[in-house]
Design a protein around this motif. Structure first.
Motif, PDB file in Angstrom:
ATOM      1  N   ALA A  77      62.124  27.325  54.517  1.00 25.59           N
ATOM      2  CA  ALA A  77      62.563  25.971  54.204  1.00 25.59           C
ATOM      3  C   ALA A  77      61.346  25.062  54.148  1.00 25.59           C
ATOM      4  CB  ALA A  77      63.555  25.462  55.254  1.00 25.59           C
ATOM      5  N   LEU A  78      61.470  23.966  53.398  1.00 23.29           N
ATOM      6  CA  LEU A  78      60.379  23.007  53.302  1.00 23.29           C
ATOM      7  C   LEU A  78      60.942  21.609  53.124  1.00 23.29           C
ATOM      8  CD1 LEU A  78      59.839  22.003  50.068  1.00 23.29           C
ATOM      9  CD2 LEU A  78      59.330  24.421  49.868  1.00 23.29           C
ATOM     10  N   SER A  79      60.132  20.602  53.485  1.00 30.07           N
ATOM     11  CA  SER A  79      60.529  19.206  53.330  1.00 30.07           C
ATOM     12  C   SER A  79      59.278  18.379  53.119  1.00 30.07           C
ATOM     13  CB  SER A  79      61.294  18.724  54.570  1.00 30.07           C
ATOM     14  OG  SER A  79      61.741  17.383  54.412  1.00 30.07           O
ATOM     15  N   THR A  80      59.289  17.491  52.108  1.00 29.83           N
ATOM     16  CA  THR A  80      58.149  16.626  51.829  1.00 29.83           C
ATOM     17  C   THR A  80      58.629  15.212  51.585  1.00 29.83           C
ATOM     18  OG1 THR A  80      56.173  16.329  50.465  1.00 29.83           O
ATOM     19  CG2 THR A  80      58.154  17.075  49.337  1.00 29.83           C
ATOM     20  N   GLU A  81      57.786  14.237  51.926  1.00 30.72           N
ATOM     21  CA  GLU A  81      58.077  12.839  51.652  1.00 30.72           C
ATOM     22  C   GLU A  81      56.799  12.196  51.146  1.00 30.72           C
ATOM     23  OE1 GLU A  81      58.928   9.679  51.590  1.00 30.72           O
ATOM     24  OE2 GLU A  81      61.110   9.750  51.514  1.00 30.72           O
ATOM     25  N   VAL A  82      56.614  10.899  51.392  1.00 33.67           N
ATOM     26  CA  VAL A  82      55.455  10.209  50.837  1.00 33.67           C
ATOM     27  C   VAL A  82      54.151  10.664  51.480  1.00 33.67           C
ATOM     28  CG1 VAL A  82      54.387   7.969  50.440  1.00 33.67           C
ATOM     29  CG2 VAL A  82      56.872   8.199  50.336  1.00 33.67           C
ATOM     30  N   PHE A  83      54.140  10.794  52.803  1.00 31.61           N
ATOM     31  CA  PHE A  83      52.874  10.930  53.510  1.00 31.61           C
ATOM     32  C   PHE A  83      52.678  12.237  54.263  1.00 31.61           C
ATOM     33  CE2 PHE A  83      53.755   6.290  53.418  1.00 31.61           C
ATOM     34  CZ  PHE A  83      52.688   5.911  52.622  1.00 31.61           C
ATOM     35  N   HIS A  84      53.717  13.022  54.465  1.00 30.78           N
ATOM     36  CA  HIS A  84      53.513  14.279  55.191  1.00 30.78           C
ATOM     37  C   HIS A  84      54.542  15.307  54.749  1.00 30.78           C
ATOM     38  CE1 HIS A  84      56.616  12.384  57.678  1.00 30.78           C
ATOM     39  NE2 HIS A  84      56.743  13.472  58.418  1.00 30.78           N
ATOM     40  N   ARG A  85      54.265  16.565  55.143  1.00 33.05           N
ATOM     41  CA  ARG A  85      55.109  17.689  54.749  1.00 33.05           C
ATOM     42  C   ARG A  85      55.304  18.615  55.932  1.00 33.05           C
ATOM     43  NH1 ARG A  85      50.908  19.005  49.840  1.00 33.05           N
ATOM     44  NH2 ARG A  85      51.755  17.642  48.235  1.00 33.05           N
ATOM     45  N   CYS A  86      56.397  19.366  55.908  1.00 37.83           N
ATOM     46  CA  CYS A  86      56.635  20.390  56.925  1.00 37.83           C
ATOM     47  C   CYS A  86      57.261  21.619  56.264  1.00 37.83           C
ATOM     48  CB  CYS A  86      57.570  19.892  58.030  1.00 37.83           C
ATOM     49  SG  CYS A  86      56.923  18.542  59.040  1.00 37.83           S
ATOM     50  N   VAL A  87      56.972  22.789  56.830  1.00 35.94           N
ATOM     51  CA  VAL A  87      57.592  24.024  56.371  1.00 35.94           C
ATOM     52  C   VAL A  87      58.049  24.817  57.588  1.00 35.94           C
ATOM     53  CG1 VAL A  87      56.263  24.164  54.232  1.00 35.94           C
ATOM     54  CG2 VAL A  87      55.391  25.258  56.291  1.00 35.94           C
ATOM     55  N   LEU A  88      59.067  25.636  57.386  1.00 37.35           N
ATOM     56  CA  LEU A  88      59.660  26.423  58.465  1.00 37.35           C
ATOM     57  C   LEU A  88      59.653  27.891  58.088  1.00 37.35           C
ATOM     58  CD1 LEU A  88      61.363  26.637  61.113  1.00 37.35           C
ATOM     59  CD2 LEU A  88      63.390  26.195  59.689  1.00 37.35           C
ATOM     60  N   ALA A  89      59.257  28.754  59.031  1.00 36.42           N
ATOM     61  CA  ALA A  89      59.291  30.205  58.833  1.00 36.42           C
ATOM     62  C   ALA A  89      60.550  30.780  59.480  1.00 36.42           C
ATOM     63  CB  ALA A  89      58.045  30.853  59.432  1.00 36.42           C
ATOM     64  N   GLY A  90      60.885  32.001  59.097  1.00 26.62           N
ATOM     65  CA  GLY A  90      62.102  32.628  59.586  1.00 26.62           C
ATOM     66  C   GLY A  90      62.082  32.954  61.064  1.00 26.62           C
ATOM     67  N   ASP A  91      60.896  33.023  61.671  1.00 28.64           N
ATOM     68  CA  ASP A  91      60.803  33.350  63.090  1.00 28.64           C
ATOM     69  C   ASP A  91      60.820  32.113  63.983  1.00 28.64           C
ATOM     70  OD1 ASP A  91      58.323  32.257  62.599  1.00 28.64           O
ATOM     71  OD2 ASP A  91      57.192  34.077  63.054  1.00 28.64           O
ATOM     72  N   GLY A  92      61.098  30.928  63.407  1.00 29.39           N
ATOM     73  CA  GLY A  92      61.177  29.705  64.186  1.00 29.39           C
ATOM     74  C   GLY A  92      59.895  28.914  64.243  1.00 29.39           C
ATOM     75  N   ARG A  93      58.793  29.477  63.758  1.00 28.94           N
ATOM     76  CA  ARG A  93      57.566  28.712  63.697  1.00 28.94           C
ATOM     77  C   ARG A  93      57.653  27.678  62.579  1.00 28.94           C
ATOM     78  NH1 ARG A  93      52.716  32.813  63.218  1.00 28.94           N
ATOM     79  NH2 ARG A  93      54.300  34.025  62.091  1.00 28.94           N
ATOM     80  N   ALA A  94      57.053  26.507  62.816  1.00 28.80           N
ATOM     81  CA  ALA A  94      57.040  25.450  61.813  1.00 28.80           C
ATOM     82  C   ALA A  94      55.660  24.804  61.792  1.00 28.80           C
ATOM     83  CB  ALA A  94      58.111  24.409  62.113  1.00 28.80           C
ATOM     84  N   TRP A  95      55.255  24.350  60.624  1.00 31.29           N
ATOM     85  CA  TRP A  95      53.961  23.712  60.435  1.00 31.29           C
ATOM     86  C   TRP A  95      54.156  22.375  59.723  1.00 31.29           C
ATOM     87  CZ3 TRP A  95      55.093  28.779  59.678  1.00 31.29           C
ATOM     88  CH2 TRP A  95      54.334  29.736  60.380  1.00 31.29           C
ATOM     89  N   CYS A  96      53.394  21.373  60.132  1.00 28.97           N
ATOM     90  CA  CYS A  96      53.413  20.079  59.458  1.00 28.97           C
ATOM     91  C   CYS A  96      51.984  19.645  59.185  1.00 28.97           C
ATOM     92  CB  CYS A  96      54.123  19.026  60.315  1.00 28.97           C
ATOM     93  SG  CYS A  96      55.893  19.324  60.578  1.00 28.97           S
ATOM     94  N   TRP A  97      51.805  18.774  58.194  1.00 26.39           N
ATOM     95  CA  TRP A  97      50.474  18.247  57.895  1.00 26.39           C
ATOM     96  C   TRP A  97      50.612  16.964  57.103  1.00 26.39           C
ATOM     97  CZ3 TRP A  97      52.892  22.083  55.276  1.00 26.39           C
ATOM     98  CH2 TRP A  97      52.818  22.139  53.870  1.00 26.39           C
ATOM     99  N   GLY A  98      49.520  16.161  57.121  1.00 31.71           N
ATOM    100  CA  GLY A  98      49.509  14.887  56.421  1.00 31.71           C
ATOM    101  C   GLY A  98      49.260  13.724  57.366  1.00 31.71           C
ATOM    102  N   ARG A  99      49.780  12.570  57.031  1.00 27.70           N
ATOM    103  CA  ARG A  99      49.622  11.352  57.827  1.00 27.70           C
ATOM    104  C   ARG A  99      50.240  11.548  59.214  1.00 27.70           C
ATOM    105  NH1 ARG A  99      49.563   5.483  56.445  1.00 27.70           N
ATOM    106  NH2 ARG A  99      50.589   4.317  58.114  1.00 27.70           N
ATOM    107  N   ASN A 100      49.573  10.975  60.216  1.00 25.30           N
ATOM    108  CA  ASN A 100      50.077  11.114  61.581  1.00 25.30           C
ATOM    109  C   ASN A 100      49.840   9.853  62.402  1.00 25.30           C
ATOM    110  OD1 ASN A 100      51.313  12.642  63.650  1.00 25.30           O
ATOM    111  ND2 ASN A 100      49.330  13.182  64.515  1.00 25.30           N
ATOM    112  N   ILE A 101      49.567   8.738  61.719  1.00 19.91           N
ATOM    113  CA  ILE A 101      49.259   7.487  62.407  1.00 19.91           C
ATOM    114  C   ILE A 101      50.420   7.048  63.296  1.00 19.91           C
ATOM    115  CG2 ILE A 101      48.783   5.024  62.051  1.00 19.91           C
ATOM    116  CD1 ILE A 101      47.305   5.810  59.489  1.00 19.91           C
ATOM    117  N   GLU A 102      51.631   7.349  62.857  1.00 16.53           N
ATOM    118  CA  GLU A 102      52.816   6.983  63.640  1.00 16.53           C
ATOM    119  C   GLU A 102      53.263   8.093  64.587  1.00 16.53           C
ATOM    120  OE1 GLU A 102      52.334   4.561  60.138  1.00 16.53           O
ATOM    121  OE2 GLU A 102      52.636   6.737  60.254  1.00 16.53           O
TER     122      GLU A 102
END
Length: 248
Positions: free
Chosen positions: A153-178
């Protein structure tokens, strides 16, 4: 009946169970995909996009839209000023009709942001293009994101993105000021960074992120000025904080 739908900045689209695609709302930049002869005046009722009956999924961004057709071909339309249509070029001239992106036919999921698009292949590869958040330089063609495991699965918006693997691991990247990456700090990440918990599902907002962990607990992080994290206050969070739902 509707099989898939998505809502963008000021328009929405839906795919029916028989594979027809409908869009409605603001048609500036041709984001509804209705062709060069259609008005840019907002259209408040669903409009059929072409006559194909093999649409699978649709993703509505801010000024562009992308969709998948059987068996997994990818099409985009609307504005292309950031290369968000994946055609290898950037132009202020709108593309008002669905235009195929590449020749692959194994795409299974799409997510469209303000000026970017990401797609997931059947093998779990994630490819992104356009311009977003912390990377103002446009990526004009689909470019693979290096991941440690196949994505489901994946999700993206204006400033950051996240992806999910089948084993429950998830990664995000991009803006993090908030604090929206939920990593316990406010430092942006240019590359996918592993989240410190196991995840069942997730969704990216403009300045916040929410997920459901493997125990079924919803958690949110990031901007909270309107109480959008559901935590009973308006304070930002830089870690994924449990959202306590009222008892039924």
């Amino acid at each position: 009946a509707v099989a898939s739908f998505d809502v963008g900045y000021s328009h929405a689209c839906a795919v029916t169970t028989d594979g027809a695609l409908y869009c409605w709302g603001d048609n500036v930049w041709g984001r509804l995909g209705l062709g060069p002869d259609r008005t840019e005046t907002p259209l408040p009722s669903p409009q059929r996009v072409g006559d194909a009956n093999d649409w699978m999924q649709v993703a509505a961004g801010q000024y562009h839209t992308c969709g998948l057709r059987q068996p997994g071909t990818l099409y985009c339309w609307g504005i292309n000023s950031s290369g968000n249509l994946g055609q290898g070029t950037a132009s202020d001239t709108p593309v008002p009709s669905p235009l195929q992106v590449g020749v692959r036919s194994d795409w299974v999921e799409l997510s469209a942001g303000q000026g970017d698009t990401c797609a997931r292949s059947a093998a779990g590869e994630v490819w992104c293009w356009g311009s977003w958040g912390e990377t103002p330089v446009s990526v004009l063609s689909p470019t693979q994101i290096v991941l440690e495991a196949p994505a489901v699965a994946l999700s993206t918006e204006v400033f950051h993105r996240c992806v999910l693997a089948g084993d429950g691991r998830a990664w995000c990247w991009g803006r993090n000021i908030e604090g929206q990456l939920g990593l316990g700090d406010l430092e942006p990440r240019a590359a996918p960074t592993l989240l410190p918990l196991s995840v069942r599902s997730l969704s990216v907002g403009r300045f916040s992120t929410c997920l459901v962990d493997v125990d079924g607990q919803p958690r949110c992080a990031g901007e909270n000025s309107s109480g959008q994290l559901g935590l009973g206050d308006v304070e930002r969070r830089s870690t994924f904080t449990p959202v306590l739902l009222p008892a039924p």
